[in-house]
Design an enzyme around this catalytic site. Structure first.
Site, PDB file in Angstrom:
ATOM      1  N   LYS A 226      44.561  51.102  31.937  1.00 37.42           N
ATOM      2  CA  LYS A 226      44.118  50.243  33.039  1.00 37.42           C
ATOM      3  C   LYS A 226      44.363  50.971  34.344  1.00 37.42           C
ATOM      4  O   LYS A 226      45.289  51.777  34.453  1.00 37.42           O
ATOM      5  CB  LYS A 226      44.912  48.930  33.053  1.00 37.42           C
ATOM      6  CG  LYS A 226      44.210  47.826  33.821  1.00 37.42           C
ATOM      7  CD  LYS A 226      43.165  47.200  32.936  1.00 37.42           C
ATOM      8  CE  LYS A 226      42.524  45.978  33.541  1.00 37.42           C
ATOM      9  NZ  LYS A 226      41.853  45.188  32.475  1.00 37.42           N
TER      10      LYS A 226
HETATM   11  N1  GLU Z   1      38.119  45.037  32.233  1.00 40.61           N
HETATM   12  C1  GLU Z   1      37.695  44.544  30.964  1.00 40.61           C
HETATM   13  C2  GLU Z   1      38.867  44.009  30.169  1.00 40.61           C
HETATM   14  O1  GLU Z   1      39.872  43.644  30.720  1.00 40.61           O
HETATM   15  C3  GLU Z   1      36.844  45.539  30.197  1.00 40.61           C
HETATM   16  C4  GLU Z   1      37.477  46.858  29.901  1.00 40.61           C
HETATM   17  C5  GLU Z   1      36.533  47.888  29.304  1.00 40.61           C
HETATM   18  O2  GLU Z   1      35.370  47.587  29.057  1.00 40.61           O
HETATM   19  O3  GLU Z   1      37.000  49.003  29.100  1.00 40.61           O
HETATM   20  O4  GLU Z   1      38.797  43.858  28.983  1.00 40.61           O
END
Ligand code: GLU
Length: 416
Positions: free
Chosen positions: A106
């Site tokens: 993240k």
């Molecule tokens: N931000 C989204 C989540 O929290 C998608 C992450 C992604 O597609 O890598 O799942």
């Protein structure tokens, strides 16, 4: 806030409950409760007024046992390393629950994107990517959109990385515009996944989403698409709130009109098709389904006792504190945990990464059918595990995820 104010501690509490039931090996337990890599960077930007501002950014790769780190980048004034680490851990469990070959990562930048011009936003994005460039890549770590980031920002991520490596590398990031290697269906995928698991949960509990009353907190990418697709499935969306305000209508809100209104006004506040409502009232509504699709720590011991929904479908990451979750479970509320409920986004990100690497793109209905299958398989695995262990769905989801990551950790063995 519960869990000593730390979102990472909240994640650990969830993890520990599942690891205990699973009888997890103590060594593996230690490995899985530590982030693999945490990067902090400073991003100096020349603002439109000529002054230099320095923005702090993070990228955390929590675990990469199953594959490249995967997870979004969020732009928010409240971003902290603790939060990004928890979110990266949740991505690890989410990818494992979805059964896709990714680890968890993240990113976050402390900023208020509503106060940045388009040029400043682009400069900040490019500088942030340049600062973490050695850590990301199609085989290493693949970012995506999250809170306050979108396909345009992903286009800048892709371009900056590509300029550095000297060739166009579409698979370095997902959630891109469709014209440049994005997948059809990706924008709607998280909301589509929320709709699918909510429908499956209702079926399991013996009712139909058709005609069910639904309240949605948040009208960003996740909340708005969840509301739209649940309405298309026949549900009645009786209330929606967002960062500014909210609207309710017991006869059901006109979601397509609300989407137009939100596009124009950047909020649903003041939408003429209903009466004003705030979050406190939204959580206490007499509905079958509640979809928290905003930020962390929204359902707490302050409001959990007021919740009357049969299903809470967690569109956001970490919307329910561990204490509130325990309370809801003990009072018969069926909580579909974030690492299952909102896994549709990263699942279609996986499809996008696969398409980019093949250079061969699928039709939208193929993407949606594959997503449907993945979400139903994940829902069944989590439900069956929770029934087998006589526990709640969140613990069931963690048991599925931890088992998958632990098995591969053991198979790979210890290096050095
Ligand atoms: N931000 C989204 C989540 O929290 C998608 C992450 C992604 O597609 O890598 O799942």
């Amino acid at each position: 806030m519960d869990a000593g104010g730390s979102i990472f501690n909240a994640m650990l509490q969830e993890f520990d409950g599942a690891a205990r039931l699973l009888g997890l090996d103590p060594g593996i337990w230690k490995i899985l409760t530590h982030p693999k890599r945490q990067i902090t960077v400073s991003c100096p930007i020349q603002m439109d007024n000529g002054e230099i501002e320095v923005f702090t950014g993070y990228r955390v790769q929590y675990n990469i046992t199953l594959g490249p780190a995967k997870g979004g980048i969020r732009y928010h004034p409240g971003v902290t390393l603790d939060e990004v680490t928890a979110l990266a851990a949740w991505m690890t469990w989410k990818c494992a629950v979805a059964h896709i070959p990714f680890g968890g990562g993240k990113g976050g930048v402390i900023c208020d994107p509503t106060r940045l011009s388009r040029r400043e936003l682009e400069a900040l994005t490019r500088r942030y990517v340049a600062e973490i460039i050695d850590a990301i890549g199609p085989e290493k770590d693949v970012p995506a959109p999250d809170v306050n980031t979108n396909d345009q920002i992903m286009a800048w991520v892709m371009d900056t990385y590509s300029m550095h490596v000297g060739h166009t590398a579409t698979a370095v990031v997902t959630g891109k515009p469709v014209e440049m290697g994005g997948s059809l269906g990706r924008r709607e995928a998280t909301g589509r996944g929320v709709m699918i698991v909510t429908r499956e949960a209702a079926k399991h509990l013996g009712f139909d989403v058709k005609g069910a009353r639904v309240a949605v907190q948040g009208f960003g990418n996740v909340g708005s698409v969840s509301a739209d697709l649940l309405a298309r499935a026949g549900a009645k969306i009786v209330a929606v709130t967002d960062w500014k305000g909210g609207v309710s209508n017991e006869k059901g809100l006109d979601i397509p009109k609300m989407l137009d209104y939100a596009k124009q006004h950047k909020t649903i506040d003041g939408f003429p098709g209903g009466d004003p409502i705030d979050n406190a009232k939204l959580f206490g509504l007499d509905v079958e389904v509640l979809v928290p699709a905003a930020l962390e720590n929204q359902i707490t011991m302050e409001n959990a006792p007021q919740i009357r929904a049969k299903i809470v479908s967690e569109g956001a990451n970490g919307p329910t504190t561990p204490e509130a979750h325990r309370y809801l479970h003990e009072h018969g509320v069926f909580v579909i945990p974030d690492i299952l409920a909102n896994a549709g986004g990263v699942t279609t990100s996986y499809f996008e990464w696969v398409q980019d690497r093949h250079g061969y793109f699928w039709q939208e209905d193929e993407v949606n059918q594959r997503l449907e299958r993945k979400m139903c398989e994940a829902f069944d695995a989590v439900l069956n595990t929770s029934l087998r262990y006589k526990t709640d769905l969140r613990t069931g989801a963690y048991i599925v995820a931890i088992s998958r990551v632990a098995t591969v950790t053991k198979m790979r063995g210890m290096y050095a």
